[in-house]
Design an enzyme around this catalytic site. Sequence first.
Site, PDB file in Angstrom:
ATOM      1  N   HIS A 124       0.821  -1.213   0.000  1.00 44.98           N
ATOM      2  CA  HIS A 124       0.000   0.000   0.000  1.00 44.98           C
ATOM      3  C   HIS A 124       0.855   1.264   0.000  1.00 44.98           C
ATOM      4  CE1 HIS A 124      -3.389  -2.430   2.248  1.00 44.98           C
ATOM      5  NE2 HIS A 124      -3.240  -2.816   0.995  1.00 44.98           N
TER       6      HIS A 124
ATOM      7  N   HIS B 245      -7.524  -0.165   3.355  1.00 44.16           N
ATOM      8  CA  HIS B 245      -6.709  -0.510   2.196  1.00 44.16           C
ATOM      9  C   HIS B 245      -7.060   0.516   1.118  1.00 44.16           C
ATOM     10  CE1 HIS B 245      -5.671  -4.774   3.664  1.00 44.16           C
ATOM     11  NE2 HIS B 245      -6.058  -4.036   4.667  1.00 44.16           N
TER      12      HIS B 245
END
Length: 616
Positions: free
Chosen positions: A550, A593
Site C-alpha cells: 500500500h 486498504h
Amino acid sequence: MSSSFDFVIIGGGTAGLALAVRLAEDPTQSVCVLEVGKDFANNEDIKVPGNYMTNFGKEWDGGLLSIPQKDLANKVIYNPRGKGLGGSSLLNWIQLIRAPAMEYDAFESDLRAKGWNAHEFLRYFKKSQSLSRSEAGAESKHGLTPDPTLFGDGPILNTFPRFTPAINEFYYEACAALNIPFNPTGGNGNNSGVWPALAAIHPDTGERVSSASAYLEPNRHKRNLTIITEARATRVIFDESVKPVVAKGVVYELQSDGKGPESRLNTVHAKKEVILCAGAIHTPQLLELSGLHRDLPQSCVLTIQQEWEIIFRFVGLGTFHLRLAHVRQEHYSTLSLFETDPRIESYDIMFNPSSDPALMAKHKQEYADKKSGIFSTVPLSFSYFPLKTFASPEKIDKIKQMVASASTTTTSIKSASSLALLQKWMEDEDAYQLELVMVPHYVPFLPNGEFDAAKRYCFISAILPHTFSRGSIHTNPSDPTGHPILDLGAFENDIDREVMVEAIRFVQKLAAQPSMRDRAGIRALAPSPDVKTDEEINEYINLASFTSYHPIGTAAMLAREEFGVVDPELLVYGTANLRVADASIIPVHISAHPQATVYAIAEKAADIIKAAWKGK
Ligand SMILES: Cc1cc2nc3c(=O)[nH]c(=O)nc-3n(C[C@H](O)[C@H](O)[C@H](O)COP(=O)(O)OP(=O)(O)OC[C@H]3O[C@@H](n4cnc5c(N)ncnc54)[C@H](O)[C@@H]3O)c2cc1C
C-alpha cells in the site's frame, strides 16, 4: 494516429483508467493513455478471484525489490505492482474498504487540502462504487448488512463473499471474547469489530472487477479515447519559457515494436494537460526524470540522489524544488502463522493442487457452475483497533511519551502538520492504531513454517495503519527508466516497533482463546510460543515483516512549504498543467486498504479537471 490530445494520462492503472473514461465522457475532448504493460482483458487467471496468491511474478506483476532495510536486519522486501491495463487492480486482493470519516476530514482540517474531506470522499465513493444488485438491501448469509445509502451507481461493484472459510466462526468467537464484536456494516468507515470484506467481484460472472473491466471495457469503442499499451513514459516535456512551466507532452518508449531503440522513441503532445497516474512507485520516478535537465551530468544526478530533497532544474528557470523524498508511507505488516485442525477446510489446496486433484476439481466445478466456493472470493477477515484494545497500560504510556516528544528534527516526518496529526490520533482514545487481517491459508517466507500439504494453516497479519517511519523512492542513476531505488524505511522509527511488539502479543492472545485453541486446534508456528519478551518479539519482527503493498504519499497533497508536491487541485507545484491523480497524493496513511480511496481520487480529479477547462 494523431499524436496530439487534449489530455495525456501516464499509467492505465486503477486511477488512470477511471480518470481517462470520465474525461472522455465529453466527446469534444480527446484523451490518450500511455500504459507500460499489456492489455490482459481476456486473461482467465486474472479474472478468477481465488487466484489472488498465484498472481505474483506473472507478466502483469511489475513488482520490485526494496533495498536492504537497515532497521529490519537488512531484510529485502518484494513489492508487487500491477503492470497492464488495470494496474494494481489486476492483481490486488479486491477488498473494498473505506477509512473513517475523521481521517478524510483531517486531510482538509489538519493538512490544509481544501475540498478533501469525508463529505467529498463519500460523494466520490458513490460515484465510483455500487452495491451489486443482489446485495442491495439484503443481508449476506454471514450477517453483513451494509448501509445502501453509502453506495451510488458507480462501476465498481461491491459483492458479498460467496464462500466462508470454516476458521472464521472460531476466529470471530475469539475476537468477541476480547471485546471485538462482529461488524455487520462491512467496514465502510466504521471499521471497528471484525468482518469479512465486500469485494470487487461481479455477482453474475463471479469475476474480478478491475478498473479495466469496470471503467474501460464499456468505453473502449470511444473514438476520443486512445489507449497505447506497452508504452513506457520516460519524461514529461515542458515549455520552459513561461512560469509556471507548461507541460507540453510526454516522451515514451514503445516496448515491443521489434525495431531498434531509436524508432521506439515517440512523443505525444498535450493540448491541455498531462496527468500522472503511474502509481506511488513510478509517479515520483517520472517526476524526477522530467525535472532533471537532460544534460545534467551523471555525477550531479548521483549527488541529488543522496540528498533528501530533489532539485528540479529547468533550463532558464534556475532551480525549482520539489521535495519527494522521505514522504513515502506504507502499511508495514508482521505475519504470524498457525497450523489448524487438518479437518478445517482452507485455501491451502491452492499451494499444492496436485496433493488432492479430486478436491481441486470439485472446487473448480463449483466455481464454474455456481460462481461460489474457494475460487469465488478472497477470504480475508478485517478488524481495526485503537491502542487501548491491544496494548498494555505501561506500553501505552511509553508509546504516548515517545509520540509526544517526536519532532520534525528527531523523525523523518518533515511536514509539521502531518506529524501533529499523527500525534493527535495517538492521543485520541478511539483512533485506530492496528489492523488485523486473518487469512485461512499458509504463507511462505516465515521462520518455523515449512509447508506440508497434509496440514491446514491460517495466518494473521498485524498491520500499522499510521506509521511514523518514512521511506523514499529515487530514480536509479545507472538505469533511470528501470526500477527506481525503493527504500521502505521499514521500522526506521522506534514508535512503530513498540506498537508492533504489542500487536504481536495481542495476536498471540487471540490465538490462545478457547475457540481457537480447542475448537480450531490452533498451534502457533511462527512466532513459536516461547517468543515472549520484547527482545524476542523484536527479533521475530525482523524476520516476519513485509508491507501490505500500500505505498502512498510519494507526491503528497500538502502545502509546498510542508514538502508537498501537489496542491488540492492536484497540480504539481511550479507547473501550470501537470497533475497527479493516484495513490501518490494521499498525504497521510489511512485506516483502510487504499483502492476504494484511489478510485474516489480519480473521480474527484476528473471533476477538478473538467471544471478547470470548462468553457475554455
Ligand atoms: C498484491 C496487491 C494486493 C492489494 N490488495 C488490495 C486490496 O485488497 N484492497 C485495497 O484496497 N488495496 C489493495 N492493494 C493496493 C491497491 O491495489 C493500490 O493502492 C491501488 O490499486 C493503486 O492504484 P494506482 O492507480 O495508484 O496505481 P496502479 O493501479 O498501480 O497503476 C499504475 C499504472 O501505471 C503504469 N505505469 C507505471 N509506470 C509507467 C510508465 N513509466 N509509463 C506508462 N505506464 C506506467 C503501471 O503499469 C500501472 O498500470 C493491493 C496491491 C497489491 C499490489
